[in-house]
Design a protein around this motif. Structure first.
Motif, PDB file in Angstrom:
ATOM      1  N   SER A 194      42.958  36.154  12.160  1.00  0.00           N
ATOM      2  CA  SER A 194      42.255  36.126  10.876  1.00  0.00           C
ATOM      3  C   SER A 194      42.853  35.033   9.985  1.00  0.00           C
ATOM      4  O   SER A 194      44.072  34.814   9.993  1.00  0.00           O
ATOM      5  N   LEU A 195      42.012  34.364   9.218  1.00  0.00           N
ATOM      6  CA  LEU A 195      42.521  33.325   8.304  1.00  0.00           C
ATOM      7  C   LEU A 195      43.210  33.944   7.090  1.00  0.00           C
ATOM      8  O   LEU A 195      43.891  33.260   6.334  1.00  0.00           O
ATOM      9  N   ARG A 196      43.012  35.250   6.897  1.00  0.00           N
ATOM     10  CA  ARG A 196      43.596  35.928   5.733  1.00  0.00           C
ATOM     11  C   ARG A 196      44.871  36.677   6.083  1.00  0.00           C
ATOM     12  O   ARG A 196      45.642  37.042   5.199  1.00  0.00           O
ATOM     13  N   MET A 202      40.993  37.499  14.573  1.00  0.00           N
ATOM     14  CA  MET A 202      39.717  37.135  13.950  1.00  0.00           C
ATOM     15  C   MET A 202      38.626  37.969  14.616  1.00  0.00           C
ATOM     16  O   MET A 202      38.541  37.983  15.845  1.00  0.00           O
ATOM     17  N   SER A 203      37.817  38.681  13.815  1.00  0.00           N
ATOM     18  CA  SER A 203      36.810  39.541  14.447  1.00  0.00           C
ATOM     19  C   SER A 203      35.548  39.651  13.615  1.00  0.00           C
ATOM     20  O   SER A 203      35.558  39.409  12.413  1.00  0.00           O
ATOM     21  N   LYS A 204      34.466  40.032  14.330  1.00  0.00           N
ATOM     22  CA  LYS A 204      33.166  40.199  13.683  1.00  0.00           C
ATOM     23  C   LYS A 204      33.209  41.343  12.684  1.00  0.00           C
ATOM     24  O   LYS A 204      32.425  41.380  11.749  1.00  0.00           O
ATOM     25  N   SER A 205      34.087  42.304  12.938  1.00  0.00           N
ATOM     26  CA  SER A 205      34.036  43.520  12.128  1.00  0.00           C
ATOM     27  C   SER A 205      34.946  43.464  10.897  1.00  0.00           C
ATOM     28  O   SER A 205      34.928  44.387  10.088  1.00  0.00           O
ATOM     29  N   ASP A 206      35.728  42.388  10.721  1.00  0.00           N
ATOM     30  CA  ASP A 206      36.558  42.301   9.509  1.00  0.00           C
ATOM     31  C   ASP A 206      35.645  42.248   8.285  1.00  0.00           C
ATOM     32  O   ASP A 206      34.711  41.442   8.234  1.00  0.00           O
ATOM     33  N   PRO A 207      35.882  43.141   7.277  1.00  0.00           N
ATOM     34  CA  PRO A 207      34.997  43.147   6.116  1.00  0.00           C
ATOM     35  C   PRO A 207      35.010  41.829   5.325  1.00  0.00           C
ATOM     36  O   PRO A 207      34.038  41.512   4.637  1.00  0.00           O
ATOM     37  N   SER A 208      36.091  41.048   5.425  1.00  0.00           N
ATOM     38  CA  SER A 208      36.144  39.797   4.657  1.00  0.00           C
ATOM     39  C   SER A 208      35.548  38.619   5.441  1.00  0.00           C
ATOM     40  O   SER A 208      36.044  38.246   6.513  1.00  0.00           O
TER      41      SER A 208
END
Ligand code: TYM
Length: 339
Positions: A194-196, A202-208
């Motif tokens: 994830s960039l955060r 990194m995933s499709k399901s991350d809310p951000s």
């Protein structure tokens, strides 16, 4: 005893759920295109039956399947060279999955981390399909006697299960029928983070939405996401050792290496000593340069969904020509009466 010579054959799949992101591209799509061009038979699949293990709006699922097909083609998969199709058009996948439901053990599936992550705390309410998902994935691969499966690191456990299922089937029925498939997890970006938060994938399901670059992001969105990506205050090191304990820095360097077809060592020998204020604009330029043409091409292909449907139907027909005899032989081995 049924003896089969297992010629090299590559299979892999992606779920048509949510937007394709940079992790899917670097961990999977880009490498699928490379495998296609090595002269081995390649099959690539939009796994729509897997997608419905969690709720999918039917209209969105159709759109996502076509958009994913566009993503494959725009990333370099040539439907004349690879078989490109959606899973539900080859019913042999689901038929073999039933046999594997009877081979795999509850204890094996109970250990699957993806199920634990996706089901979360409310396991009782998860679909039976979500639990049995890895058996269908094994069937996807083994219905073609695929020997090599390029995937990102998160799928390693599922491929190990596929090997266990093939081994148990061969042993129980006293045959050498299913190959013991090799996962192919290679390159600088087998686990894009994830960039955060450099500790999360990194995933499709991350809310951000800021956590991922999607394949439909335009140049401004890509630039904004990379500029805002979490980093640390140190300059970049000149050697890989220096990225230890620096998850966010390591992730951006891995992405740079994968996008530029370099090793991490090569990248660090160029950028070692630079601050992120200098490195991030370099990464923006590279990412826009590589990703913008793909997103433009996806948009163009999506204007003719009927053509995409034709490509998938044709791919499915070719895939069935391999799958059907393997299913027949499996039924024969298992002892099903065939008319
Ligand atoms: P899926 O749809 O979640 O992801 C598709 C592919 O993208 C890779 N990937 C990543 N690689 C690097 N970094 C990331 N952050 C990242 N996120 C995703 C995945 O490893 C995968 O290769 N179960 C599979 C789909 C599947 C399949 C198969 C794959 C079904 N049947 C048979 C191979 C063979 C899945 O959910 O992938």
């Amino acid at each position: 005893m049924t003896e089969v010579v297992h010629t090299p054959r590559v299979f892999s799949g992606i779920q048509p759920s949510g937007d394709l992101h940079l992790g899917n591209y670097l961990g999977a799509l880009k490498r699928f295109a490379e495998a296609q061009d090595q002269g081995i038979e390649t099959l690539y699949c939009m796994v729509d039956l897997h997608a419905i293990t969690v709720w999918q709006n039917p209209a969105d699922l159709k759109r996502a399947t076509r958009e994913l097909a566009a993503g494959f083609i725009a990333s370099g998969i040539d439907p004349e060279k690879s078989m490109l199709f959606n899973q539900s058009q080859v019913p042999e996948h689901a038929q073999l999955a039933w046999i594997f439901n009877c081979v795999a053990r509850m204890g094996w599936l109970n250990r699957m981390t993806q199920f634990k992550d996706k089901a979360g705390k409310n396991r009782e309410n998860a679909s039976v399909g979500l639990f049995a998902y890895p058996n269908l994935m094994a069937a996807d691969i083994l219905i073609y006697h695929a020997t090599h499966v390029p995937v990102g690191e998160d799928q390693k456990q599922h491929i190990e299960l596929t090997r266990d299922i093939a081994t148990k089937f061969n042993h129980d029925y006293g045959v050498d029928f299913f190959p013991i498939t090799e996962p192919v997890i290679e390159g600088a970006a087998t686990r894009v983070m994830s960039l955060r938060d450099g500790s999360k994938k990194m995933s499709k399901s991350d809310p951000s939405d800021m956590s991922r670059i999607t394949m439909t992001d335009d140049a401004d969105a890509i630039a904004k996401k990379i500029r805002k990506a979490k980093t640390d205050p140190e300059a970049l090191p000149s050697e890989v050792e220096g990225l230890k304990e620096r998850a966010e820095a390591r992730n951006l360097v891995n992405i740079y290496a994968a996008l530029s077809d370099n090793t991490v060592d090569q990248v660090l020998s160029d950028v070692g000593g630079k601050q992120f204020s200098e490195f991030k604009p370099m990464l923006v330029e590279l990412a826009v340069d590589k990703l913008a043409p793909i997103s433009t091409e996806m948009g163009r292909l999506m204007q003719d969904p009927a053509e995409i449907d034709r490509i998938l139907a044709k791919g499915a027909q070719k895939a069935r020509a391999i799958a059907a005899p393997i299913l027949d032989q499996t039924y024969e081995i298992v002892g099903m009466v065939r008319g």
